[in-house]
Motif scaffolding. Structure first.
Motif, PDB file in Angstrom:
ATOM      1  N   LEU A  21      22.643 -32.591 -55.376  1.00 33.41           N
ATOM      2  CA  LEU A  21      22.498 -32.564 -53.710  1.00 33.41           C
ATOM      3  C   LEU A  21      22.970 -34.107 -53.341  1.00 33.41           C
ATOM      4  CD1 LEU A  21      21.432 -31.497 -51.172  1.00 33.41           C
ATOM      5  CD2 LEU A  21      19.181 -32.187 -52.040  1.00 33.41           C
ATOM      6  N   LEU A  22      22.377 -35.043 -54.026  1.00 32.27           N
ATOM      7  CA  LEU A  22      22.728 -36.304 -53.771  1.00 32.27           C
ATOM      8  C   LEU A  22      24.251 -36.799 -53.880  1.00 32.27           C
ATOM      9  CD1 LEU A  22      19.762 -38.125 -55.735  1.00 32.27           C
ATOM     10  CD2 LEU A  22      19.919 -37.720 -53.539  1.00 32.27           C
ATOM     11  N   ILE A  23      24.857 -36.116 -55.023  1.00 28.20           N
ATOM     12  CA  ILE A  23      26.415 -36.401 -55.121  1.00 28.20           C
ATOM     13  C   ILE A  23      26.943 -35.986 -53.791  1.00 28.20           C
ATOM     14  CG2 ILE A  23      28.234 -35.924 -56.291  1.00 28.20           C
ATOM     15  CD1 ILE A  23      26.720 -36.088 -58.931  1.00 28.20           C
ATOM     16  N   THR A  24      26.690 -34.693 -53.443  1.00 36.57           N
ATOM     17  CA  THR A  24      27.219 -34.087 -52.324  1.00 36.57           C
ATOM     18  C   THR A  24      26.960 -34.923 -50.896  1.00 36.57           C
ATOM     19  OG1 THR A  24      26.917 -31.775 -53.351  1.00 36.57           O
ATOM     20  CG2 THR A  24      27.387 -31.951 -50.800  1.00 36.57           C
ATOM     21  N   THR A  25      25.830 -35.206 -50.821  1.00 37.56           N
ATOM     22  CA  THR A  25      25.434 -36.086 -49.808  1.00 37.56           C
ATOM     23  C   THR A  25      26.178 -37.335 -49.589  1.00 37.56           C
ATOM     24  OG1 THR A  25      23.214 -35.517 -49.817  1.00 37.56           O
ATOM     25  CG2 THR A  25      23.491 -37.633 -48.479  1.00 37.56           C
ATOM     26  N   PHE A  26      26.582 -38.042 -50.675  1.00 34.16           N
ATOM     27  CA  PHE A  26      27.203 -39.143 -50.951  1.00 34.16           C
ATOM     28  C   PHE A  26      28.790 -39.179 -50.122  1.00 34.16           C
ATOM     29  CE2 PHE A  26      31.001 -41.018 -53.406  1.00 34.16           C
ATOM     30  CZ  PHE A  26      30.809 -42.465 -53.123  1.00 34.16           C
ATOM     31  N   PHE A  27      29.528 -37.928 -50.302  1.00 35.72           N
ATOM     32  CA  PHE A  27      30.819 -37.729 -49.894  1.00 35.72           C
ATOM     33  C   PHE A  27      30.795 -37.205 -48.437  1.00 35.72           C
ATOM     34  CE2 PHE A  27      31.468 -36.949 -54.298  1.00 35.72           C
ATOM     35  CZ  PHE A  27      32.712 -38.016 -54.342  1.00 35.72           C
ATOM     36  N   THR A  28      29.369 -37.085 -47.817  1.00 36.95           N
ATOM     37  CA  THR A  28      29.311 -37.000 -46.251  1.00 36.95           C
ATOM     38  C   THR A  28      29.598 -37.732 -45.360  1.00 36.95           C
ATOM     39  OG1 THR A  28      26.844 -37.218 -46.201  1.00 36.95           O
ATOM     40  CG2 THR A  28      27.701 -35.288 -46.812  1.00 36.95           C
ATOM     41  N   LYS A  29      29.622 -39.102 -45.748  1.00 34.18           N
ATOM     42  CA  LYS A  29      29.933 -40.290 -44.977  1.00 34.18           C
ATOM     43  C   LYS A  29      30.663 -41.478 -45.685  1.00 34.18           C
ATOM     44  CE  LYS A  29      26.336 -41.985 -42.222  1.00 34.18           C
ATOM     45  NZ  LYS A  29      25.177 -42.664 -41.652  1.00 34.18           N
ATOM     46  N   GLU A  30      31.668 -41.863 -44.898  1.00 35.75           N
ATOM     47  CA  GLU A  30      32.773 -42.719 -45.363  1.00 35.75           C
ATOM     48  C   GLU A  30      32.039 -44.071 -45.816  1.00 35.75           C
ATOM     49  OE1 GLU A  30      36.751 -44.952 -43.905  1.00 35.75           O
ATOM     50  OE2 GLU A  30      35.839 -43.834 -42.328  1.00 35.75           O
ATOM     51  N   VAL A  31      30.841 -44.631 -45.204  1.00 36.35           N
ATOM     52  CA  VAL A  31      30.154 -45.955 -45.393  1.00 36.35           C
ATOM     53  C   VAL A  31      29.742 -45.691 -47.062  1.00 36.35           C
ATOM     54  CG1 VAL A  31      28.044 -45.063 -44.839  1.00 36.35           C
ATOM     55  CG2 VAL A  31      28.593 -47.730 -44.904  1.00 36.35           C
ATOM     56  N   PHE A  32      29.454 -44.595 -47.563  1.00 33.52           N
ATOM     57  CA  PHE A  32      28.938 -44.421 -49.016  1.00 33.52           C
ATOM     58  C   PHE A  32      30.040 -44.756 -49.910  1.00 33.52           C
ATOM     59  CE2 PHE A  32      25.636 -41.471 -47.022  1.00 33.52           C
ATOM     60  CZ  PHE A  32      24.616 -42.617 -46.817  1.00 33.52           C
ATOM     61  N   TYR A  33      31.354 -44.107 -49.834  1.00 32.45           N
ATOM     62  CA  TYR A  33      32.286 -44.274 -50.665  1.00 32.45           C
ATOM     63  C   TYR A  33      33.296 -45.428 -50.634  1.00 32.45           C
ATOM     64  CZ  TYR A  33      34.616 -40.927 -47.476  1.00 32.45           C
ATOM     65  OH  TYR A  33      35.142 -40.260 -46.578  1.00 32.45           O
ATOM     66  N   THR A  34      32.800 -46.307 -49.456  1.00 33.52           N
ATOM     67  CA  THR A  34      33.558 -47.667 -49.378  1.00 33.52           C
ATOM     68  C   THR A  34      32.683 -48.671 -49.684  1.00 33.52           C
ATOM     69  OG1 THR A  34      33.024 -47.618 -46.977  1.00 33.52           O
ATOM     70  CG2 THR A  34      35.144 -46.584 -47.475  1.00 33.52           C
ATOM     71  N   THR A  35      31.466 -48.348 -50.082  1.00 36.05           N
ATOM     72  CA  THR A  35      30.403 -49.457 -50.156  1.00 36.05           C
ATOM     73  C   THR A  35      30.143 -49.350 -52.050  1.00 36.05           C
ATOM     74  OG1 THR A  35      29.537 -49.226 -48.131  1.00 36.05           O
ATOM     75  CG2 THR A  35      28.291 -50.555 -49.644  1.00 36.05           C
ATOM     76  N   MET A  36      30.391 -50.884 -52.251  1.00 34.60           N
ATOM     77  CA  MET A  36      30.086 -50.605 -53.979  1.00 34.60           C
ATOM     78  C   MET A  36      29.015 -50.091 -54.513  1.00 34.60           C
ATOM     79  SD  MET A  36      30.303 -53.994 -56.461  1.00 34.60           S
ATOM     80  CE  MET A  36      32.039 -54.152 -56.853  1.00 34.60           C
TER      81      MET A  36
END
Length: 290
Positions: A21-36
């Motif tokens: 569930l947390l991994i899926t949430t990670f891909f819902t916003k661009e700020v998550f996968y562009t922040t270290m």
């Protein structure tokens, strides 16, 4: 033991569902996968999911004495030995990211850019693979060609042909964790000094970073204790078989399952932006069902 195995299955399924569930949430916003820090958090979640899944399969195989081909066991062992290290090494990288963010804020954008994040993930996997490469090189040099086609109950012990291999493996593991502990302790001290000197909103944010690093240290300590478990279990086995089974069950719960389930609590559920995105994602899912 059947009841204990069932309890473990409940824990594993529960934590896998939470992590997914947390991994899926990670891909819902661009700020998550562009922040270290969020990307490294996702790496720990994926690593923990894979480790929990494979370790649970081996636990069931071992309990029912189910044999598999040696070459297949070798592949599973390579993946497991890699991702046993990926989580603690990533935790160390996350601690360093907090150190840069709080103690070197002017350089944070440069050192923690998306490009640096990709390089960091590559370095994490290279460092995590080195103990496995050393250990398996010795095994390949010692094992006969025909042993790979044999059916065996898949455990770590079958790869230890010489007694000194176990001591070498333990020494490498302890060295890695010593370096990681020193890194986390250094970051903790530096961040604490900045927190004491800060004021207002900066002070609150900095102390949150101190608590996060402290939780990473606890998680790393549990991972370190996991390395000592085989020695404790071997000593207990000489005393009593039932005591050995109970100790091994306790160790599996405390030092394999629990450390891998702390990441959601430390980062996912304590981070305001992430928990807000998680609530919105979960509520949207419930709304669509209705």
């Amino acid at each position: 033991m059947n009841d204990k195995i069932m309890v473990i299955q409940v824990f594993v399924v529960l934590f896998l569902c939470i992590n997914l569930l947390l991994i899926t949430t990670f891909f819902t916003k661009e700020v998550f996968y562009t922040t270290m820090r969020y990307v490294l958090f996702a790496v720990t979640l994926m690593s923990d999911c894979l480790l929990l899944f494979l370790a649970n399969i081996l636990l069931i195989f071992s309990y029912y004495l189910y044999t598999i081909k040696m070459w297949l066991c070798l592949i599973i062992y390579i993946v497991l030995s890699l991702y046993i290290f990926v989580t603690p090494v990533t935790l160390t990288a996350m601690t360093l990211e907090r150190y840069v963010a709080i103690c070197l804020p002017l350089r944070h954008g440069e050192l923690c850019s998306p490009r640096s994040t990709l390089h960091g993930i590559l370095i994490i996997h290279i460092l995590s693979s080195l103990p496995c490469i050393v250990f398996l090189s010795i095994f390949f040099a010692s094992a006969s060609y025909g042993s790979y086609s044999q059916g065996r109950v898949c455990t770590v012990e079958i790869f230890i042909i010489h007694r000194w291999q176990g001591h070498l493996k333990s020494a490498i593991n302890q060295f890695y964790f010593l370096i990681m502990c020193i890194t986390i302790l250094f970051s903790y001290v530096k961040i604490t000094r900045v927190a004491k000197a800060a004021s207002g909103e900066d002070k609150k944010s900095t102390w949150r970073g101190v608590r996060t690093v402290g939780l990473h240290a606890l998680q790393l300590l549990l991972c370190l204790i996991q390395l000592w478990c085989p020695f404790i279990e071997a000593a207990v086995l000489q005393i009593n078989l039932m005591l050995f089974l109970n100790v091994r069950y306790f160790n599996y719960i405390s030092f394999i399952l629990v450390p891998r389930c702390l990441s959601p609590l430390i980062y996912g559920l304590r981070d305001e932006m992430f928990i807000h995105a998680l609530k919105r994602f979960a509520l949207c899912g419930l709304h669509k069902k209705h």
